[in-house]
Design a protein around this motif. Structure first.
Motif, PDB file in Angstrom:
ATOM      1  N   VAL A  31      69.125  44.267  41.043  1.00  0.00           N
ATOM      2  CA  VAL A  31      69.838  42.997  40.830  1.00  0.00           C
ATOM      3  C   VAL A  31      69.657  42.530  39.387  1.00  0.00           C
ATOM      4  N   GLU A  32      68.429  42.603  38.893  1.00  0.00           N
ATOM      5  CA  GLU A  32      68.146  42.159  37.534  1.00  0.00           C
ATOM      6  C   GLU A  32      68.834  43.055  36.502  1.00  0.00           C
ATOM      7  N   GLY A  33      68.847  44.346  36.746  1.00  0.00           N
ATOM      8  CA  GLY A  33      69.511  45.255  35.820  1.00  0.00           C
ATOM      9  C   GLY A  33      71.000  44.987  35.723  1.00  0.00           C
ATOM     10  N   ILE A  34      71.645  44.755  36.860  1.00  0.00           N
ATOM     11  CA  ILE A  34      73.077  44.438  36.861  1.00  0.00           C
ATOM     12  C   ILE A  34      73.322  43.106  36.157  1.00  0.00           C
ATOM     13  N   ALA A  35      72.433  42.145  36.375  1.00  0.00           N
ATOM     14  CA  ALA A  35      72.573  40.842  35.716  1.00  0.00           C
ATOM     15  C   ALA A  35      72.474  40.983  34.202  1.00  0.00           C
ATOM     16  N   GLN A  36      71.549  41.815  33.736  1.00  0.00           N
ATOM     17  CA  GLN A  36      71.416  42.009  32.299  1.00  0.00           C
ATOM     18  C   GLN A  36      72.647  42.682  31.709  1.00  0.00           C
ATOM     19  N   LEU A  37      73.202  43.634  32.435  1.00  0.00           N
ATOM     20  CA  LEU A  37      74.441  44.250  31.965  1.00  0.00           C
ATOM     21  C   LEU A  37      75.579  43.237  31.932  1.00  0.00           C
ATOM     22  N   ARG A  38      75.617  42.370  32.945  1.00  0.00           N
ATOM     23  CA  ARG A  38      76.657  41.339  32.985  1.00  0.00           C
ATOM     24  C   ARG A  38      76.547  40.417  31.776  1.00  0.00           C
ATOM     25  N   ASP A  39      75.316  40.073  31.385  1.00  0.00           N
ATOM     26  CA  ASP A  39      75.139  39.204  30.217  1.00  0.00           C
ATOM     27  C   ASP A  39      75.622  39.879  28.940  1.00  0.00           C
ATOM     28  N   ARG A  40      75.521  41.191  28.881  1.00  0.00           N
ATOM     29  CA  ARG A  40      75.931  41.919  27.679  1.00  0.00           C
ATOM     30  C   ARG A  40      77.442  42.017  27.544  1.00  0.00           C
ATOM     31  N   VAL A  41      78.141  41.798  28.636  1.00  0.00           N
ATOM     32  CA  VAL A  41      79.615  41.865  28.584  1.00  0.00           C
ATOM     33  C   VAL A  41      80.213  40.487  28.875  1.00  0.00           C
ATOM     34  N   ASP A  42      79.579  39.480  28.291  1.00  0.00           N
ATOM     35  CA  ASP A  42      80.087  38.105  28.368  1.00  0.00           C
ATOM     36  C   ASP A  42      80.183  37.587  29.800  1.00  0.00           C
ATOM     37  N   GLY A  43      79.266  38.031  30.658  1.00  0.00           N
ATOM     38  CA  GLY A  43      79.182  37.485  32.006  1.00  0.00           C
ATOM     39  C   GLY A  43      80.283  37.911  32.935  1.00  0.00           C
ATOM     40  N   ASN A  44      80.955  39.023  32.635  1.00  0.00           N
ATOM     41  CA  ASN A  44      82.109  39.404  33.453  1.00  0.00           C
ATOM     42  C   ASN A  44      82.034  40.878  33.848  1.00  0.00           C
ATOM     43  N   LEU A  45      81.857  41.111  35.141  1.00  0.00           N
ATOM     44  CA  LEU A  45      81.880  42.478  35.662  1.00  0.00           C
ATOM     45  C   LEU A  45      83.077  42.690  36.583  1.00  0.00           C
ATOM     46  N   ALA A  46      84.104  41.887  36.419  1.00  0.00           N
ATOM     47  CA  ALA A  46      85.254  41.935  37.323  1.00  0.00           C
ATOM     48  C   ALA A  46      85.976  43.275  37.286  1.00  0.00           C
ATOM     49  N   ASP A  47      85.826  44.008  36.170  1.00  0.00           N
ATOM     50  CA  ASP A  47      86.547  45.271  36.063  1.00  0.00           C
ATOM     51  C   ASP A  47      85.714  46.469  36.531  1.00  0.00           C
ATOM     52  N   VAL A  48      84.539  46.218  37.099  1.00  0.00           N
ATOM     53  CA  VAL A  48      83.732  47.313  37.620  1.00  0.00           C
ATOM     54  C   VAL A  48      84.394  47.863  38.884  1.00  0.00           C
ATOM     55  N   GLU A  49      84.774  49.109  38.837  1.00  0.00           N
ATOM     56  CA  GLU A  49      85.505  49.709  39.951  1.00  0.00           C
ATOM     57  C   GLU A  49      84.604  50.392  40.968  1.00  0.00           C
ATOM     58  N   ALA A  50      83.452  50.874  40.516  1.00  0.00           N
ATOM     59  CA  ALA A  50      82.614  51.639  41.437  1.00  0.00           C
ATOM     60  C   ALA A  50      81.155  51.585  41.010  1.00  0.00           C
ATOM     61  N   VAL A  51      80.292  51.762  41.977  1.00  0.00           N
ATOM     62  CA  VAL A  51      78.857  51.919  41.764  1.00  0.00           C
ATOM     63  C   VAL A  51      78.468  53.298  42.292  1.00  0.00           C
ATOM     64  N   THR A  52      77.573  53.966  41.574  1.00  0.00           N
ATOM     65  CA  THR A  52      77.078  55.254  42.028  1.00  0.00           C
ATOM     66  C   THR A  52      75.627  55.389  41.573  1.00  0.00           C
ATOM     67  N   PHE A  53      75.039  56.583  41.683  1.00  0.00           N
ATOM     68  CA  PHE A  53      73.622  56.728  41.343  1.00  0.00           C
ATOM     69  C   PHE A  53      73.302  58.159  40.935  1.00  0.00           C
ATOM     70  N   ALA A  54      72.196  58.309  40.252  1.00  0.00           N
ATOM     71  CA  ALA A  54      71.506  59.590  40.072  1.00  0.00           C
ATOM     72  C   ALA A  54      70.089  59.347  40.552  1.00  0.00           C
ATOM     73  N   THR A  55      69.543  60.241  41.344  1.00  0.00           N
ATOM     74  CA  THR A  55      68.340  59.907  42.097  1.00  0.00           C
ATOM     75  C   THR A  55      67.285  61.005  42.090  1.00  0.00           C
ATOM     76  N   GLN A  56      66.052  60.602  42.322  1.00  0.00           N
ATOM     77  CA  GLN A  56      64.990  61.537  42.661  1.00  0.00           C
ATOM     78  C   GLN A  56      65.050  61.786  44.164  1.00  0.00           C
ATOM     79  N   THR A  57      64.220  62.696  44.635  1.00  0.00           N
ATOM     80  CA  THR A  57      64.205  62.947  46.076  1.00  0.00           C
ATOM     81  C   THR A  57      62.762  63.038  46.570  1.00  0.00           C
TER      82      THR A  57
END
Length: 435
Positions: A31-57
């Motif tokens: 949540v905090e990471g997404i919030a920080q990214l949102r602050d870097r783009v003037d508080g707007n993530l409306a154009d984010v089309e998808a979320v994905t991941f790269a993971t450990q196992t």
């Protein structure tokens, strides 16, 4: 627009050898990471089309019938199941184990060993378990409400038939696992459609955002290097040295160090081998120096040194720790050896380890080039040393975050209903080739 936010969730060590991550801290960090990214783009993530991941196992959490965590996220480095190593090895002594799972050997770091620990040491928790989630499965569940895992990550548990991408019933029986507790297995790049509305609000994402299943981090890095066609090889020289080959042929006779798992498309596999002979040695050496020079300065000094570093050898058979002394790690060290000699010795040794890894997964069939990622890929000298050792060109990628790029390629291909390999070829940019 491209941006990166790095946050490290707090790792807990409640007892010697334990390594855990609180599930709420995991969620809060995202949540905090997404919030920080949102602050870097003037508080707007409306154009984010998808979320994905790269993971450990092999990092996992147990959930109850209401999807509430019964345990912290137990990390793969956790050592609590060390006493069960012999037992997990015994249970995996089954005809066709490697041929079916792609796993050449197991140890206490595998999730299955820690499940034995829970069965033995926390029987009530085990009885109350309704769902088992790898760490990326837990993220998927939080965002979509669906219990789903990625085939490549699941394969490294040793419980998956990597050819059918289904849980292997015989292994589940041996570990007393109910398949109903395990997630549905899908390939990387699967679109799970829109995220849950409550998740969208919680994570600060638009309600139209979709969730695309990512993949194992090393496989994502391979995709981000453009390693998406049979015969291609990529390497990462970071904390570990990892070499990955894309192939359309499974081979169960590659030896005890080669892991194989399903890639992003049916009929494709990734072969993978690891080594601790990597850039960690350079980090260790730099940390020994009183002035803490940057790596560019050290590399510049190494350019003046001939191959072989005037007889200096790296003792890779000695365990490297933060307290290791140069005279313990370097063989033949004299007062005539400079910093440049030490760095050149490390670079030569890692290049030799890479040559051995490539031979292990490919034999005599070398690719036309090898794609290089990781911090070491920024060093033209190291790229050239690797090319000389291998006898084939070594090409670095321009993107400093190939693992994230690989995950993004999966999402882009899914949204556009394109071929993943085609997107990778379009998005991956290369630097001039060494060799």
């Amino acid at each position: 627009m491209c941006d990166v936010c790095r946050l490290a969730p707090p790792i807990n060590v409640p007892k010697l050898g334990y390594m855990e991550l609180d599930s709420k801290a995991f969620t809060d960090t995202i949540v905090e990471g997404i919030a920080q990214l949102r602050d870097r783009v003037d508080g707007n993530l409306a154009d984010v089309e998808a979320v994905t991941f790269a993971t450990q196992t092999n990092s996992f959490v147990l959930l109850d019938a209401n999807d509430q965590p019964l345990t912290p996220i137990v990390l793969w480095l956790d050592r609590r199941a060390a006493e069960f190593e012999a037992e997990i090895c015994r249970r995996c002594e089954i005809p066709g184990f490697t041929a079916t799972t792609g796993v050449p050997q197991v140890n206490y770091q595998f999730m299955a060993a820690k499940l034995l620990w829970f069965q033995s040491n926390s029987s009530q928790t085990w009885q109350d378990t309704s769902k088992l989630c790898l760490i990326s499965d837990y993220l998927t569940l939080l965002m979509t409400g669906r219990h789903v895992t990625e085939a490549g990550a699941a394969s490294l548990t040793g419980l998956l038939d990597i050819h059918s991408c289904r849980w292997w019933a015989e292994m589940l029986e041996r570990f007393e696992l109910d398949e109903h507790c395990l997630p549905e297995v899908v390939r990387a790049g699967t679109d799970l459609e829109r995220i849950d509305p409550k998740a969208a609000e919680k994570f600060g994402l638009p309600a139209t955002c979709r969730f695309v299943v990512g993949c194992l981090d090393q496989y994502a890095g391979a995709i981000g290097a453009g390693n998406v066609a049979p015969g291609m090889i990529s390497e990462t020289t970071g904390t570990v040295l990892a070499t990955v080959k894309c192939t359309d042929r499974f081979d169960a006779n590659l030896g005890p160090t080669v892991f194989q798992g399903p890639a992003f498309a049916e009929g494709l596999y990734y072969r993978m081998v690891f080594s601790l002979v990597s850039a960690g040695y350079l980090q260790w050496y730099r940390d020994q120096l009183p002035d803490q020079p940057d790596f560019d300065q050290l590399t510049a000094q190494a350019t003046q040194i001939e191959p072989g570093a005037t007889g200096l050898k790296l003792r890779t058979d000695v365990k490297l720790t933060g307290d290791s002394l140069p005279e313990e790690i370097f063989e033949g060290l004299t007062s005539g050896h400079t910093r440049g000699h030490a760095v050149r010795c490390i670079m030569d040794t890692v290049a030799g380890a890479l040559r051995d890894q490539v031979a292990t997964i490919s034999g005599d069939s070398l690719p036309d080039e090898i794609r290089s990622t990781g911090g070491a890929a920024r060093s033209d000298l190291w790229l050239q040393i690797k090319a000389d050792a291998l006898g084939v060109p070594v090409t670095a990628t321009q993107c400093p975050e190939p693992t994230s790029l690989g995950a993004a390629v999966l999402a882009e291909a899914s949204l556009g209903r394109e071929d993943i390999a085609q997107v990778a070829r379009r998005w991956v940019r290369l630097k001039p080739t060494a060799g």
